[in-house]
Design a protein around this motif. Structure first.
Motif, short mmCIF file in Angstrom:
data_model
loop_
_atom_site.label_atom_id
_atom_site.label_comp_id
_atom_site.label_asym_id
_atom_site.label_seq_id
_atom_site.Cartn_x
_atom_site.Cartn_y
_atom_site.Cartn_z
N UNK A 340 0.81 -1.23 0.00
CA UNK A 340 0.00 0.00 0.00
C UNK A 340 0.84 1.27 0.00
N UNK A 341 2.14 1.13 -0.27
CA UNK A 341 2.98 2.30 -0.54
C UNK A 341 3.70 2.90 0.64
N UNK A 342 3.69 2.25 1.80
CA UNK A 342 4.40 2.79 2.97
C UNK A 342 5.87 2.39 2.94
N UNK A 343 6.70 3.19 3.62
CA UNK A 343 8.12 2.85 3.76
C UNK A 343 8.25 1.76 4.82
N UNK A 344 8.70 0.60 4.39
CA UNK A 344 8.80 -0.55 5.30
C UNK A 344 10.20 -1.14 5.21
N UNK A 345 10.77 -1.48 6.36
CA UNK A 345 12.08 -2.13 6.39
C UNK A 345 12.05 -3.30 7.37
N UNK A 346 12.63 -4.39 6.94
CA UNK A 346 12.81 -5.54 7.82
C UNK A 346 14.21 -5.49 8.41
N UNK A 347 14.31 -5.69 9.72
CA UNK A 347 15.60 -5.90 10.39
C UNK A 347 16.08 -7.30 10.01
N UNK A 348 17.23 -7.40 9.36
CA UNK A 348 17.76 -8.71 8.98
C UNK A 348 19.02 -9.01 9.78
N UNK A 349 18.91 -9.81 10.84
CA UNK A 349 20.10 -10.19 11.61
C UNK A 349 20.99 -11.11 10.79
N UNK A 350 22.30 -11.00 11.02
CA UNK A 350 23.23 -11.92 10.38
C UNK A 350 24.46 -12.09 11.26
N UNK A 351 25.22 -13.13 10.99
CA UNK A 351 26.44 -13.43 11.75
C UNK A 351 26.62 -14.94 11.82
N UNK A 352 27.79 -15.39 12.29
CA UNK A 352 28.02 -16.83 12.44
C UNK A 352 26.95 -17.48 13.32
N UNK A 353 26.54 -18.67 12.95
CA UNK A 353 25.44 -19.35 13.65
C UNK A 353 25.67 -19.37 15.16
N UNK A 354 26.86 -19.76 15.58
CA UNK A 354 27.17 -19.87 17.01
C UNK A 354 27.03 -18.52 17.72
N UNK A 355 27.51 -17.47 17.07
CA UNK A 355 27.50 -16.13 17.70
C UNK A 355 26.11 -15.51 17.73
N UNK A 356 25.24 -15.95 16.84
CA UNK A 356 23.90 -15.36 16.75
C UNK A 356 22.89 -16.08 17.65
N UNK A 357 23.33 -17.17 18.29
CA UNK A 357 22.42 -17.94 19.14
C UNK A 357 21.72 -17.12 20.22
N UNK A 358 22.40 -16.20 20.94
CA UNK A 358 21.67 -15.40 21.94
C UNK A 358 20.49 -14.64 21.33
N UNK A 359 20.69 -14.11 20.13
CA UNK A 359 19.61 -13.40 19.43
C UNK A 359 18.47 -14.37 19.12
N UNK A 360 18.80 -15.55 18.57
CA UNK A 360 17.77 -16.52 18.20
C UNK A 360 16.98 -17.00 19.42
N UNK A 361 17.67 -17.17 20.53
CA UNK A 361 16.99 -17.60 21.76
C UNK A 361 16.01 -16.52 22.22
N UNK A 362 16.43 -15.24 22.14
CA UNK A 362 15.51 -14.15 22.51
C UNK A 362 14.27 -14.14 21.63
N UNK A 363 14.46 -14.38 20.32
CA UNK A 363 13.32 -14.38 19.40
C UNK A 363 12.35 -15.51 19.76
N UNK A 364 12.90 -16.69 20.04
CA UNK A 364 12.05 -17.82 20.39
C UNK A 364 11.30 -17.54 21.69
#
Length: 392
Positions: A340-364
């Motif tokens: 519908x024409x709005x400015x939209x941005x997705x936050x895309x996390x990235x990094x080595x799987x092992x290092x990103x685990x704290x982020x993934x746990x928070x999301x879950x």
């Protein structure tokens, strides 16, 4: 446009997901809906990674690929370009946490500078982001926020933190890339806020480039916003804010109880929602001097933004107003808003799987604890599966 119905369109919401990805998302949220399973799963995943067991492939093909764009910037490009075909921009977020030495802080800064370079070259990436503690030790922010004096050695360390902030914000201005600076725990936030305000004074002279973050589950943030507005008016610079509800509620309440001070968190979910919506409305009412990034997975808040934009006769894609969600969540909001024409941005996390685990746990954990969040995701995924089946 009937704003009350746009988020029901699952064909638009899941257009980029093939049937296998749709099924994976459904099964993943079904698992996340089970709180004991999330606790057991995260404990097992952490143990397996620390013991160097061969589980990265399993994590990568399930929870990681759903909530993260990849292990590095180039890895994220297919996701970024694919979403942009539907009008959804990307904010690359280097989600490695818990680093604590100067080399790692410099490395995080270089990573953000690289993302700004990426963003300059790609229309699909207009925004960069970093966490204050990605650039310096938590202890320094905490000490300064408590009004204590740093030792001479710590002061030198703090100067290096400031220098990292300054370098990123300076280059962001030169390349005309918005930089969002995340908020963290309340007991370190005063020092971070003071530093971000300094960057705003320095680099938001023509328009907002540097954005601070307001966690509106804190009952003092609206007062803070109004004080910052008065300061900006007096010193002739612009304000930029990302407005979110907040991410550390349990930790905040536990610490307040342990140390015997009043919690900074609003008394109820409704009070937080009211605070959030009031801050967004206040900023839109003052859009000539402020720009905002509304970070929300809440449909009602999204509708309120849309309605106010319409009431103020602003264009839906006014460059001063962005709405954002996390990758892997609330696609029904992101893709329908963009449609519908709005400015939209997705936050895309990235990094080595092992290092990103704290982020993934928070999301879950977040999806398990937020009332209705997982149920809504599951209902919409199921609705789209039925729609495709009926069409086949």
């Amino acid at each position: 446009m009937k704003t009350g119905k746009i988020f029901e369109n699952t064909e638009i919401a899941f257009a980029l997901k093939n049937d296998a990805q749709l099924q994976r998302a459904y099964l993943l949220f079904k698992m996340i809906a089970n709180a004991p399973l999330v606790r057991i799963g995260t404990a097992l995943a952490n143990f397996a990674l620390k013991a160097n067991l061969p589980v990265e492939g399993i994590i990568r093909s399930t929870v990681f690929d759903h909530f993260c764009g990849g292990v590095n910037e180039d890895d994220c490009l297919p996701v970024i370009e694919s979403m942009y075909t539907k009008g959804v921009s990307s904010v690359l977020d280097y989600s490695v946490e818990g680093k604590a030495n100067e080399a790692e802080f410099d490395s995080a800064m270089e990573k953000v500078l690289k993302i700004i370079d990426f963003a300059k070259e790609k229309e699909s990436m207009p925004i960069a982001v970093f966490k204050p503690t990605g650039f310096g030790r938590f202890y320094l922010y905490e000490t300064l926020s408590a009004g204590k004096t740093l030792t001479p050695q710590e002061q030198e360390e703090w100067y290096r933190v400031e220098a990292r902030f300054d370098k990123v914000c300076k280059i962001a201005k030169e390349k005309d890339v918005i930089v969002l600076i995340d908020a963290e725990e309340s007991w370190m936030q005063d020092a971070a806020d003071a530093l971000v305000t300094k960057m705003m004074q320095r680099y938001n002279t023509e328009k907002p480039i540097v954005y601070n973050t307001l966690q509106m589950y804190r009952h003092d943030r609206l007062v803070f916003l109004k004080k910052e507005e008065a300061l900006a008016k007096a010193n002739n610079y612009f304000l930029g804010y990302k407005v979110v509800r907040g991410a550390y509620m349990e930790k905040e309440n536990e610490r307040a109880e342990k140390h015997g001070y009043p919690t900074p968190i609003c008394e109820s979910k409704q009070a937080t929602d009211d605070n959030f919506n009031e801050a967004v409305k206040y900023m839109l009412d003052n859009i000539e001097r402020m720009s905002l990034f509304v970070g929300t997975h809440n449909e009602l808040s999204s509708y309120l933004v849309m309605e106010q934009i319409k009431d103020m006769n602003l264009e839906s894609n006014d460059p001063r107003v962005w709405l954002g969600q996390l990758y892997g969540m609330s696609d029904h909001i992101s893709f329908n808003l963009a449609h519908h024409g709005y400015n939209v941005a997705k936050y895309i996390p990235f990094g080595p799987v092992k290092d990103v685990m704290p982020y993934l746990i928070r999301r879950a954990e977040e999806n398990t604890s937020v009332a209705g969040q997982t149920g809504r995701e599951l209902a919409l995924l199921q609705q789209e599966r039925k729609r495709r089946k009926a069409k086949a």
